[in-house]
Motif scaffolding. Sequence first.
Motif, PDB file in Angstrom:
ATOM      1  N   UNK A 137       1.683  24.802 -16.588  1.00 45.60           N
ATOM      2  CA  UNK A 137       0.628  24.032 -15.931  1.00 45.60           C
ATOM      3  C   UNK A 137      -0.705  24.746 -15.933  1.00 45.60           C
ATOM      4  N   UNK A 138      -0.688  26.056 -15.714  1.00 44.35           N
ATOM      5  CA  UNK A 138      -1.936  26.835 -15.719  1.00 44.35           C
ATOM      6  C   UNK A 138      -2.536  26.864 -17.116  1.00 44.35           C
ATOM      7  N   UNK A 139      -1.695  26.979 -18.127  1.00 44.31           N
ATOM      8  CA  UNK A 139      -2.194  27.011 -19.502  1.00 44.31           C
ATOM      9  C   UNK A 139      -2.812  25.666 -19.879  1.00 44.31           C
ATOM     10  N   UNK A 140      -2.213  24.576 -19.420  1.00 42.26           N
ATOM     11  CA  UNK A 140      -2.802  23.261 -19.668  1.00 42.26           C
ATOM     12  C   UNK A 140      -4.177  23.154 -19.004  1.00 42.26           C
ATOM     13  N   UNK A 141      -4.325  23.733 -17.826  1.00 43.23           N
ATOM     14  CA  UNK A 141      -5.606  23.690 -17.128  1.00 43.23           C
ATOM     15  C   UNK A 141      -6.681  24.497 -17.862  1.00 43.23           C
ATOM     16  N   UNK A 142      -6.267  25.615 -18.471  1.00 40.71           N
ATOM     17  CA  UNK A 142      -7.235  26.396 -19.263  1.00 40.71           C
ATOM     18  C   UNK A 142      -7.704  25.572 -20.456  1.00 40.71           C
ATOM     19  N   UNK A 143      -6.775  24.901 -21.122  1.00 33.95           N
ATOM     20  CA  UNK A 143      -7.164  24.070 -22.266  1.00 33.95           C
ATOM     21  C   UNK A 143      -8.111  22.953 -21.838  1.00 33.95           C
ATOM     22  N   UNK A 144      -7.873  22.397 -20.658  1.00 32.75           N
ATOM     23  CA  UNK A 144      -8.785  21.374 -20.151  1.00 32.75           C
ATOM     24  C   UNK A 144     -10.148  21.975 -19.839  1.00 32.75           C
TER      25      UNK A 144
END
Length: 306
Positions: A137-144
Amino acid sequence: MTLISTRALTKRFGKVTAVEDLTVDVAPGVVGLVGANGAGKSTLLKMLLGLVQPTSGSAQLLDLDVATQGTDIRERVGYMPEHDCLPPDVSATEFVVHMARMSGLPTTAARERSADILRHVGLYEERYRPMGGYSTGMRQRVKLAQALVHDPDLVMLDEPTNGLDPAGRDDMLGLIRRIGAEFGISVLVTSHLLGELERVCESVVVIDGGRLLRHSSTVEMTTETTALLVEVDGEVAPLAALLGQHGVPTRSQGRQLEMQLDDDALYDLVRDGVAGLGLGLVRIERRRHRMSELFSTGGGGRADGS
């Protein structure tokens, strides 16, 4: 301004046709691009970004020609890829600042914007940790965050909830809603999870086998039907039997009954039946169409309705 405009857009890879004769005009806003895996969603995104040339036909994104103005398009678009592409030994701050500078922001502005956007996506406290220790989830937020850092006119989000648990999906969908509502940035989000797009998108483009299946507002796709849903706290069989005695056939699923609403008097019949049987009435409402029905009635593909 038209967000997306295509005319007979087609892309073939050898004998495989990924996108075929696609003609559609899409207005700005939060737009869903939906189709089963392999329907041509990712290929269409790459063509719109000017990264893959069409075999035939034409397309414009933000009123720019994808065949000749790819660089101009990419300056105005943020892109969140589906695959994991983050360097594990770099912090979120370092990565997002780097992406901001790659987009043309000066160093000071890049640092300020990165701090703001990491706060927006909920990573401000974790921004200096190496990303190798981040959860999915944190990695998805970085990509966003990296897709938003240069304040684009449009962000393209390719399967942004992939790999997330239900709570993580809810958080990501909330962020997507805020991008459109608070930032005024148009969003093109792809997903094979139709229920998610129903929750966040203003309009939806449905493709199946590379062809346009439907394009309309989410409201139009999810209009009320003539079926009535009744959910009770208790066994539904006695209520179904009672309604059957009054000539109302029902279909049960768990604690829910579905029946055809031919007359508003049915509401009174259900209410009195529930009360007489001593059941608790959880809800009674008209059933709405679901976008998953498009794939069972309108084409050969399949997408999940979860």
